[in-house]
Design a protein around this motif. Structure first.
Motif, PDB file in Angstrom:
ATOM      1  N   LYS A   1      -5.746   2.202  -2.765  1.00 38.92           N
ATOM      2  CA  LYS A   1      -4.865   1.715  -1.694  1.00 38.92           C
ATOM      3  C   LYS A   1      -5.632   1.607  -0.374  1.00 38.92           C
ATOM      4  O   LYS A   1      -5.392   0.697   0.420  1.00 38.92           O
ATOM      5  CB  LYS A   1      -3.662   2.647  -1.534  1.00 38.92           C
TER       6      LYS A   1
ATOM      7  N   ASN B   1       4.140   0.970   8.417  1.00 44.82           N
ATOM      8  CA  ASN B   1       4.358   2.236   7.732  1.00 44.82           C
ATOM      9  C   ASN B   1       5.834   2.508   7.484  1.00 44.82           C
ATOM     10  O   ASN B   1       6.650   2.369   8.384  1.00 44.82           O
ATOM     11  CB  ASN B   1       3.779   3.354   8.588  1.00 44.82           C
TER      12      ASN B   1
ATOM     13  N   ASN C   1      -7.333  -2.003   2.732  1.00 46.28           N
ATOM     14  CA  ASN C   1      -7.631  -2.285   4.141  1.00 46.28           C
ATOM     15  C   ASN C   1      -8.802  -3.264   4.263  1.00 46.28           C
ATOM     16  O   ASN C   1      -8.827  -4.094   5.177  1.00 46.28           O
ATOM     17  CB  ASN C   1      -7.949  -0.995   4.899  1.00 46.28           C
TER      18      ASN C   1
ATOM     19  N   CYS D   1       3.177  -0.261   3.890  1.00 46.23           N
ATOM     20  CA  CYS D   1       2.688   1.041   3.416  1.00 46.23           C
ATOM     21  C   CYS D   1       3.898   1.899   3.072  1.00 46.23           C
ATOM     22  O   CYS D   1       4.471   2.562   3.939  1.00 46.23           O
ATOM     23  CB  CYS D   1       1.834   1.693   4.501  1.00 46.23           C
TER      24      CYS D   1
ATOM     25  N   ASN E   1      -0.623  -9.089   5.898  1.00 49.97           N
ATOM     26  CA  ASN E   1      -0.150  -7.781   6.359  1.00 49.97           C
ATOM     27  C   ASN E   1       0.058  -6.874   5.159  1.00 49.97           C
ATOM     28  O   ASN E   1       0.020  -7.334   4.008  1.00 49.97           O
ATOM     29  CB  ASN E   1       1.176  -7.954   7.131  1.00 49.97           C
ATOM     30  N   ALA E   2       0.302  -5.610   5.448  1.00 41.69           N
ATOM     31  CA  ALA E   2       0.523  -4.657   4.343  1.00 41.69           C
ATOM     32  C   ALA E   2       1.736  -3.792   4.642  1.00 41.69           C
ATOM     33  O   ALA E   2       1.948  -3.369   5.780  1.00 41.69           O
ATOM     34  CB  ALA E   2      -0.708  -3.778   4.148  1.00 41.69           C
TER      35      ALA E   2
ATOM     36  N   CYS F   1      -2.731   4.050   5.014  1.00 36.78           N
ATOM     37  CA  CYS F   1      -1.857   3.151   5.760  1.00 36.78           C
ATOM     38  C   CYS F   1      -2.497   2.678   7.056  1.00 36.78           C
ATOM     39  O   CYS F   1      -1.970   1.780   7.688  1.00 36.78           O
ATOM     40  CB  CYS F   1      -0.545   3.836   6.080  1.00 36.78           C
TER      41      CYS F   1
ATOM     42  N   ASN G   1      -0.885  -2.917   9.191  1.00 36.86           N
ATOM     43  CA  ASN G   1      -0.231  -2.035   8.228  1.00 36.86           C
ATOM     44  C   ASN G   1       1.100  -1.613   8.820  1.00 36.86           C
ATOM     45  O   ASN G   1       1.155  -1.143   9.948  1.00 36.86           O
ATOM     46  CB  ASN G   1      -1.075  -0.768   8.024  1.00 36.86           C
TER      47      ASN G   1
ATOM     48  N   LEU H   1      -7.271  -6.538   3.687  1.00 42.77           N
ATOM     49  CA  LEU H   1      -6.346  -6.873   4.784  1.00 42.77           C
ATOM     50  C   LEU H   1      -7.093  -7.411   6.006  1.00 42.77           C
ATOM     51  O   LEU H   1      -6.770  -8.479   6.534  1.00 42.77           O
ATOM     52  CB  LEU H   1      -5.554  -5.614   5.156  1.00 42.77           C
TER      53      LEU H   1
ATOM     54  N   ALA I   1       0.856  -1.189   0.000  1.00 42.46           N
ATOM     55  CA  ALA I   1       0.000   0.000   0.000  1.00 42.46           C
ATOM     56  C   ALA I   1       0.894   1.242   0.000  1.00 42.46           C
ATOM     57  O   ALA I   1       2.030   1.203  -0.483  1.00 42.46           O
ATOM     58  CB  ALA I   1      -0.929  -0.040   1.207  1.00 42.46           C
TER      59      ALA I   1
END
Ligand SMILES: NC(=O)c1ccc[n+]([C@@H]2O[C@H](COP(=O)([O-])OP(=O)(O)OC[C@H]3O[C@@H](n4cnc5c(N)ncnc54)[C@H](O)[C@@H]3O)[C@@H](O)[C@H]2O)c1
Length: 293
Positions: free
Chosen positions: A193, A270, A197, A218, A215-216, A151, A268, A200, A144
């Motif tokens: 993006k 970051n 979520n 960002c 998971n992501a 995020c 997320n 996710l 993302a």
């Protein structure tokens, strides 16, 4: 070598930029890597990856097209026998504003939402049933962006804000501290993006009983073809010096995967310009009940 050696991964958008770095880092850990990308250069990547002693295969294809996604997923299964890791990285940026002409808006929607949201959706939908059926667990990592709206870590709750260089009175950044909103020329990019979520949180819950983590990452400004094109391939030296390196982001991916089945899920992570690029401790869940996981 780590617990990752011998696993099998799909990385989308792996011809250049972050995707290429994620694939190389996985291959260096002994992971077999299946790659896809719109760009023809992706077909040259398996030779690079095989230098790490792993299997690698690539397809030129469009992540927004169900037939292309099927081809990659079925082909990976046929070549490797299972799929343990999906890195949903392919992404495209383009300026879009609220009063764009309709024709441009529709074309932008198909391209930007098609790649950044539909593509990740199609790959996740294709891979999750395989991971569940094989009952070996797995990892899905969506890529993302660091914009506050995408995020999941609004800047006013970011635990790192006090030391964030963009939050200092002396900061030359013309705007709020990062992570920040994308600005008014990114409505479609941010919408796509942000939509991640939805995938996710739902996929993390669906995957939990099967030891599948979702998971992501960002991403903040990281040197890549996309970021250079954003600056018309003429970034100022100061701007360029502030960028993160794709290789460092790829190490965070490896550290995340090395947490194994008991590691974080539904998170997320970051990447903020100016902070060390490393796997930070998990944040408290913000949009999911702990009991849901
Ligand atoms: N680099 C950054 O600063 C930054 C910041 C925020 C988010 N991101 C995200 O990180 C991811 C990787 O971006 P990057 O900076 O490496 O970009 P990049 O443009 O350098 O690489 C992206 C790759 O994805 C491929 N791709 C694009 N659309 C595709 C499609 N429909 N099907 C298949 N492949 C496709 C491109 O051909 C390219 O090889 C993206 O999801 C992007 O949105 C990057």
């Amino acid at each position: 070598m780590t617990i990752l050696a011998g696993k099998n991964a799909i990385i989308t958008g792996a011809a250049v930029g972050l995707g290429r770095a994620y694939a190389a880092a996985l291959a260096a850990q002994g992971v077999n890597v299946a790659l896809c990308d719109l760009r023809e250069e992706v077909l040259q990547r398996p030779t690079e990856m095989q230098a790490h002693g792993v299997k690698s295969i690539a397809w030129q294809g469009d992540v927004s097209q169900p037939d292309d996604v099927r081809k990659v997923v079925d082909g990976t299964l046929a070549a490797f026998g299972s799929i343990d890791i999906l890195v949903n990285n392919a992404g495209v940026w383009g300026a879009s504003v609220a009063d764009d002409p309709l024709d441009k808006s529709l074309a932008d929607y198909d391209r930007i939402v098609g790649t950044n949201l539909k593509g990740e959706y199609l790959f996740g939908r294709a891979v999750l049933p395989i991971m569940i059926e094989h009952a070996k667990g797995g990892d899905i990592v969506n890529v993302a962006t660091d914009h506050m709206v995408t995020c999941g870590t609004p800047h006013n709750v970011c635990p790192n804000l006090p030391t964030c260089p963009w939050n200092q009175p002396t900061s030359s950044f013309d705007g709020p501290p990062r992570p920040t909103g994308g600005g008014n020329a990114m409505d479609l990019y941010d919408a796509a993006k942000w939509g991640l979520n939805g995938l996710l949180f739902a996929w993390a819950q669906a995957g939990k009983p099967h030891n599948i983590r979702v998971n992501a990452l960002c991403m903040g400004a990281t040197d890549s073809h996309m970021l250079r094109s954003f600056h018309n391939f003429k970034p100022s030296p100061e701007e360029e010096a502030s960028w993160m390196r794709a290789e460092d982001a790829a190490q965070v991916l490896i550290d995340l995967l090395n947490e194994g089945p008991t590691g974080r899920t539904g998170q997320n992570m970051n990447f903020c310009v100016g902070r060390p690029v490393k796997l930070e401790p998990p944040l408290p869940l913000r949009y999911l009940e702990e009991s849901a996981l």
